[in-house]
Enzyme design. Structure first.
Site, mmCIF file in Angstrom:
data_model
loop_
_atom_site.group_PDB
_atom_site.id
_atom_site.type_symbol
_atom_site.label_atom_id
_atom_site.label_comp_id
_atom_site.label_asym_id
_atom_site.label_seq_id
_atom_site.Cartn_x
_atom_site.Cartn_y
_atom_site.Cartn_z
ATOM 1 N N LYS A 1 0.946 -37.376 79.991
ATOM 2 C CA LYS A 1 -0.358 -37.229 79.321
ATOM 3 C C LYS A 1 -1.348 -38.264 79.851
ATOM 4 O O LYS A 1 -0.953 -39.358 80.271
ATOM 5 C CB LYS A 1 -0.205 -37.301 77.803
ATOM 6 C CG LYS A 1 -0.191 -38.681 77.219
ATOM 7 C CD LYS A 1 -0.479 -38.703 75.716
ATOM 8 C CE LYS A 1 -0.683 -40.164 75.338
ATOM 9 N NZ LYS A 1 -1.407 -40.457 74.155
ATOM 10 N N LYS B 1 6.778 -46.300 74.144
ATOM 11 C CA LYS B 1 6.132 -47.624 74.217
ATOM 12 C C LYS B 1 7.151 -48.735 74.339
ATOM 13 O O LYS B 1 6.846 -49.774 74.932
ATOM 14 C CB LYS B 1 5.178 -47.832 73.035
ATOM 15 C CG LYS B 1 3.982 -46.901 73.112
ATOM 16 C CD LYS B 1 2.700 -47.469 72.562
ATOM 17 C CE LYS B 1 1.552 -46.512 72.898
ATOM 18 N NZ LYS B 1 0.284 -46.843 72.325
ATOM 19 N N LYS C 1 -5.228 -44.048 78.332
ATOM 20 C CA LYS C 1 -6.179 -45.077 78.737
ATOM 21 C C LYS C 1 -5.488 -46.342 79.198
ATOM 22 O O LYS C 1 -6.106 -47.199 79.824
ATOM 23 C CB LYS C 1 -7.202 -45.364 77.631
ATOM 24 C CG LYS C 1 -6.634 -45.732 76.275
ATOM 25 C CD LYS C 1 -7.782 -46.058 75.313
ATOM 26 C CE LYS C 1 -7.689 -45.374 73.972
ATOM 27 N NZ LYS C 1 -6.543 -45.771 73.140
HETATM 28 P P1 ATP Z 1 -2.812 -45.609 74.544
HETATM 29 O O1 ATP Z 1 -3.029 -45.093 75.921
HETATM 30 O O2 ATP Z 1 -3.384 -46.979 74.310
HETATM 31 O O3 ATP Z 1 -1.427 -45.429 74.008
HETATM 32 P P2 ATP Z 1 -3.853 -43.240 73.421
HETATM 33 O O4 ATP Z 1 -5.109 -42.880 74.130
HETATM 34 O O5 ATP Z 1 -2.646 -42.478 73.693
HETATM 35 O O6 ATP Z 1 -3.690 -44.779 73.598
HETATM 36 P P3 ATP Z 1 -5.160 -43.331 70.811
HETATM 37 O O7 ATP Z 1 -6.317 -44.049 71.349
HETATM 38 O O8 ATP Z 1 -4.710 -43.898 69.559
HETATM 39 O O9 ATP Z 1 -3.950 -43.219 71.826
HETATM 40 O O10 ATP Z 1 -5.490 -41.781 70.613
HETATM 41 C C1 ATP Z 1 -6.559 -41.343 69.849
HETATM 42 C C2 ATP Z 1 -6.560 -39.850 69.744
HETATM 43 O O11 ATP Z 1 -6.599 -39.248 71.039
HETATM 44 C C3 ATP Z 1 -5.306 -39.281 69.080
HETATM 45 O O12 ATP Z 1 -5.707 -38.274 68.192
HETATM 46 C C4 ATP Z 1 -4.495 -38.706 70.199
HETATM 47 O O13 ATP Z 1 -3.702 -37.621 69.781
HETATM 48 C C5 ATP Z 1 -5.569 -38.253 71.152
HETATM 49 N N1 ATP Z 1 -5.106 -38.248 72.542
HETATM 50 C C6 ATP Z 1 -4.642 -39.311 73.236
HETATM 51 N N2 ATP Z 1 -4.326 -38.958 74.495
HETATM 52 C C7 ATP Z 1 -4.588 -37.623 74.599
HETATM 53 C C8 ATP Z 1 -4.477 -36.660 75.658
HETATM 54 N N3 ATP Z 1 -4.031 -37.008 76.855
HETATM 55 N N4 ATP Z 1 -4.840 -35.383 75.412
HETATM 56 C C9 ATP Z 1 -5.317 -35.022 74.194
HETATM 57 N N5 ATP Z 1 -5.448 -35.875 73.163
HETATM 58 C C10 ATP Z 1 -5.099 -37.159 73.338
#
Ligand code: ATP
Ligand code: LTN
Length: 337
Positions: free
Chosen positions: A201, A119, A204
């Site tokens: 990965k 980040k 969003k």
């Molecule tokens: P950002 O993109 O804003 O960094 P994020 O989607 O990575 O956000 P969170 O919204 O906080 O992060 O994630 C919520 C949950 O989703 C966490 O448990 C995280 O481990 C899971 N998660 C996030 N991205 C993935 C992915 N690509 N595959 C599986 N699990 C995920």
């Protein structure tokens, strides 16, 4: 006759940031597992808006995203009558415990966090102190509720290990205070990859909207995004090292249909990627349709959402206060009352 005391059920805690509409990655890696856990555990789920502001957010959008997040979680089967569902900033104990825990966590430990490194690279003009101390707030979220299990995707494993280290360190210095939480990471689907760059990965906050599916995308959008998904030039549906794009589509298909990889390989033997991508897209669209429809109904009912987050915060604050009082006493603060 002795009154029988029900054995204490395990406590589950997880959080999700309202930084946009949840993706299929968030859903398959984390949220999908939250509802089934409600039956045999005491579950607490939080929309962690305090974590979200470690990256610059538009205030109006953040507010809207938090309410949408609440409606999505209920639409995904989290029942406010069975679980505590609340917004992090409504429970001051999170920020309060976070400060204390940040004093039990080393600069070097925080600097090793891969999410911080990623980040800070992505937000080079805003590497703020909150982005750095983010894991202390996450540890506070978890440890306030004497949590036993934390259902998250693979990317949060490192943060969870740090939460465990902080808890063990505090317990060692001050005597038993916190339960030591364990990760709960699914075997398949813990790391869903971007549809455009399958080495990354699915996230969003990706600038390319074709890289992710959101839980609110309609059928046409889902089919179109899968049609454009990056694969390889082999035209063979097989789970193998080096076939990142295909492996990711197989993983998604496997989680939504319950089919194993070998079964999927047999199903698409001799068929091209076109048929395969269409089948994955259709399976995801069918799987997500009830969530999307239920979301629309819930999001229209703002009074109900308010009732849910108010009650959730009240309940969570009560539990959190008990741990915070214990911590304040142990570190030597003068009791306010
Ligand atoms: P950002 O993109 O804003 O960094 P994020 O989607 O990575 O956000 P969170 O919204 O906080 O992060 O994630 C919520 C949950 O989703 C966490 O448990 C995280 O481990 C899971 N998660 C996030 N991205 C993935 C992915 N690509 N595959 C599986 N699990 C995920
Ligand atoms: N750091 C997590 C979100 C998060 C969380 C938590 C997850 C904040 N607090 C407590 C589980 C438990 C993320 O970025 N996905």
């Amino acid at each position: 006759m002795e009154a029988s005391v029900a054995p204490k059920r395990p406590v589950i805690f997880s959080g999700i940031q309202p930084t946009g509409i949840f993706t299929l990655g968030n859903y398959l890696g984390a949220i999908k597992n939250w509802a089934p856990l409600q039956e045999e555990n005491d579950c607490i789920y939080s929309i962690v808006d305090e974590h979200a502001i470690t990256v610059r957010q538009d205030p109006a959008k953040l507010r809207e995203s938090a309410l949408r997040a609440l409606a999505v979680l209920i639409a995904c089967g989290i029942d406010p009558k069975k679980s505590i569902l609340f917004i992090q900033s409504h429970v001051p104990a999170h920020a309060q415990l976070s400060w204390v825990l940040s004093c039990y966590c080393q600069f070097g430990e925080l600097g090793r966090m891969t999410q911080f490194k990623d980040k800070s690279q992505k937000n080079a003009d805003n590497i703020n102190a909150g982005l750095f101390t983010y894991p202390a707030l996450m540890a506070a979220d978890i440890l306030l509720y004497q949590t036993n299990l934390v259902p998250v995707g693979e990317d949060q494993k490192q943060h969870l290990e740090l939460s465990r280290d902080i808890a063990q360190r505090f317990n060692h210095l001050h005597g038993d205070t916190f339960a030591i939480p364990e990760p709960y990471i699914p075997k398949v689907g813990a790391r869903i990859m971007s549809l455009q760059e399958p080495q990354k990965k699915m996230s969003k906050s990706d600038a390319n909207v074709n890289a992710f599916i959101t839980v609110l995308d309609d059928e046409d959008t889902i089919l179109r995004k899968f049609k454009r998904a990056v694969t390889d030039s082999e035209a063979e549906v097989a789970y193998r090292e080096g076939k990142d794009g295909v492996n990711n589509l197989m993983t998604i298909y496997s989680v939504v249909t319950g089919k194993g990889f070998e079964e999927i390989e047999r199903e698409f033997a001799g068929k091209g990627y076109g048929d395969f991508k269409l089948a994955v897209g259709q399976a995801v669209a069918d799987h997500m349709k009830p969530v999307r429809e239920e979301f629309q109904r819930l999001y229209a009912d703002k009074a109900y959402l308010k009732e849910v987050y108010r009650e959730g915060a009240e309940h969570a604050a009560h539990l959190a206060r008990r741990t915070l009082d214990k911590v304040y006493r142990k570190v030597g603060f003068v009791p306010a009352k």
